[in-house]
Scaffold this motif. Structure first.
Motif, PDB file in Angstrom:
ATOM      1  N   LEU A 191     -37.671 -19.262 -11.725  1.00 44.18           N
ATOM      2  CA  LEU A 191     -36.726 -18.281 -11.222  1.00 44.18           C
ATOM      3  C   LEU A 191     -36.154 -17.452 -12.423  1.00 44.18           C
ATOM      4  N   LYS A 192     -35.890 -18.091 -13.476  1.00 42.35           N
ATOM      5  CA  LYS A 192     -35.343 -17.377 -14.662  1.00 42.35           C
ATOM      6  C   LYS A 192     -36.347 -16.343 -15.202  1.00 42.35           C
ATOM      7  N   ASP A 193     -37.713 -16.631 -15.203  1.00 38.15           N
ATOM      8  CA  ASP A 193     -38.843 -15.591 -15.568  1.00 38.15           C
ATOM      9  C   ASP A 193     -38.620 -14.260 -14.698  1.00 38.15           C
ATOM     10  N   PHE A 194     -38.610 -14.693 -13.239  1.00 34.23           N
ATOM     11  CA  PHE A 194     -38.522 -13.602 -12.384  1.00 34.23           C
ATOM     12  C   PHE A 194     -37.329 -12.889 -12.702  1.00 34.23           C
ATOM     13  N   LEU A 195     -36.017 -13.438 -12.854  1.00 36.16           N
ATOM     14  CA  LEU A 195     -34.870 -12.641 -12.885  1.00 36.16           C
ATOM     15  C   LEU A 195     -34.974 -11.777 -14.270  1.00 36.16           C
ATOM     16  N   LEU A 196     -35.516 -12.284 -15.333  1.00 40.40           N
ATOM     17  CA  LEU A 196     -35.629 -11.850 -16.510  1.00 40.40           C
ATOM     18  C   LEU A 196     -36.604 -10.416 -16.332  1.00 40.40           C
ATOM     19  N   LYS A 197     -37.589 -10.563 -15.694  1.00 42.01           N
ATOM     20  CA  LYS A 197     -38.462  -9.711 -15.544  1.00 42.01           C
ATOM     21  C   LYS A 197     -37.845  -8.524 -14.550  1.00 42.01           C
ATOM     22  N   LEU A 198     -37.202  -8.960 -13.691  1.00 40.35           N
ATOM     23  CA  LEU A 198     -36.414  -8.053 -12.831  1.00 40.35           C
ATOM     24  C   LEU A 198     -35.477  -7.027 -13.425  1.00 40.35           C
ATOM     25  N   ASN A 199     -34.672  -7.845 -14.514  1.00 43.92           N
ATOM     26  CA  ASN A 199     -33.705  -7.162 -15.465  1.00 43.92           C
ATOM     27  C   ASN A 199     -34.295  -6.096 -16.211  1.00 43.92           C
ATOM     28  N   ASP A 200     -35.509  -6.542 -16.569  1.00 49.49           N
ATOM     29  CA  ASP A 200     -36.078  -5.654 -17.773  1.00 49.49           C
ATOM     30  C   ASP A 200     -36.773  -4.124 -16.655  1.00 49.49           C
ATOM     31  N   GLU A 201     -37.065  -4.531 -15.686  1.00 46.81           N
ATOM     32  CA  GLU A 201     -37.426  -3.341 -14.805  1.00 46.81           C
ATOM     33  C   GLU A 201     -36.264  -2.314 -14.387  1.00 46.81           C
TER      34      GLU A 201
END
Length: 111
Positions: free
Chosen positions: A100-110
């Motif tokens: 979940l953390k990885d997904f949210l960090l990826k989403l934040n970068d986008e």
């Protein structure tokens, strides 16, 4: 609908893949194999160790107890023996939270 790559789950992992996953030497994995009864990698005809996904999960638990929580090897063995169900459930929760953390960090970068 965009193409979504499936996650490939392997049946066996080589010693090299496992050492790369955990960032440790092969000797440490072999040492933990001798110390902890829950680690039982299969060996092929050449004697190479082949780790199952269950072995990988057990290694994650061992590294979490020893490295993150500061357990001694003896303490980690006892904790695994006495609380194996609870420890495995906690490890599943930790893994899902990391995803979940990885997904949210990826989403934040986008964004």
């Amino acid at each position: 609908m965009p193409y979504k790559e499936r996650e490939i789950n392997k049946m066996y992992y080589t010693m090299g893949e496992v050492t790369e996953m955990f960032g440790v030497n092969a000797s440490q994995i072999r040492f933990y194999e001798k110390e902890f009864d829950v680690l039982q990698p299969k060996k092929n005809k050449k004697g190479n160790r082949l780790f199952t996904p269950e072995d990988i999960d057990n290694l994650k638990i061992i590294f979490h107890l020893v490295d993150d929580k500061g357990f001694t090897l003896k303490g980690a063995k006892e904790h695994l023996k006495n609380n194996s169900g609870e420890v495995k459930e906690n490890q599943k929760i930790i893994a899902s939270l990391e995803k979940l953390k990885d997904f949210l960090l990826k989403l934040n970068d986008e964004i």
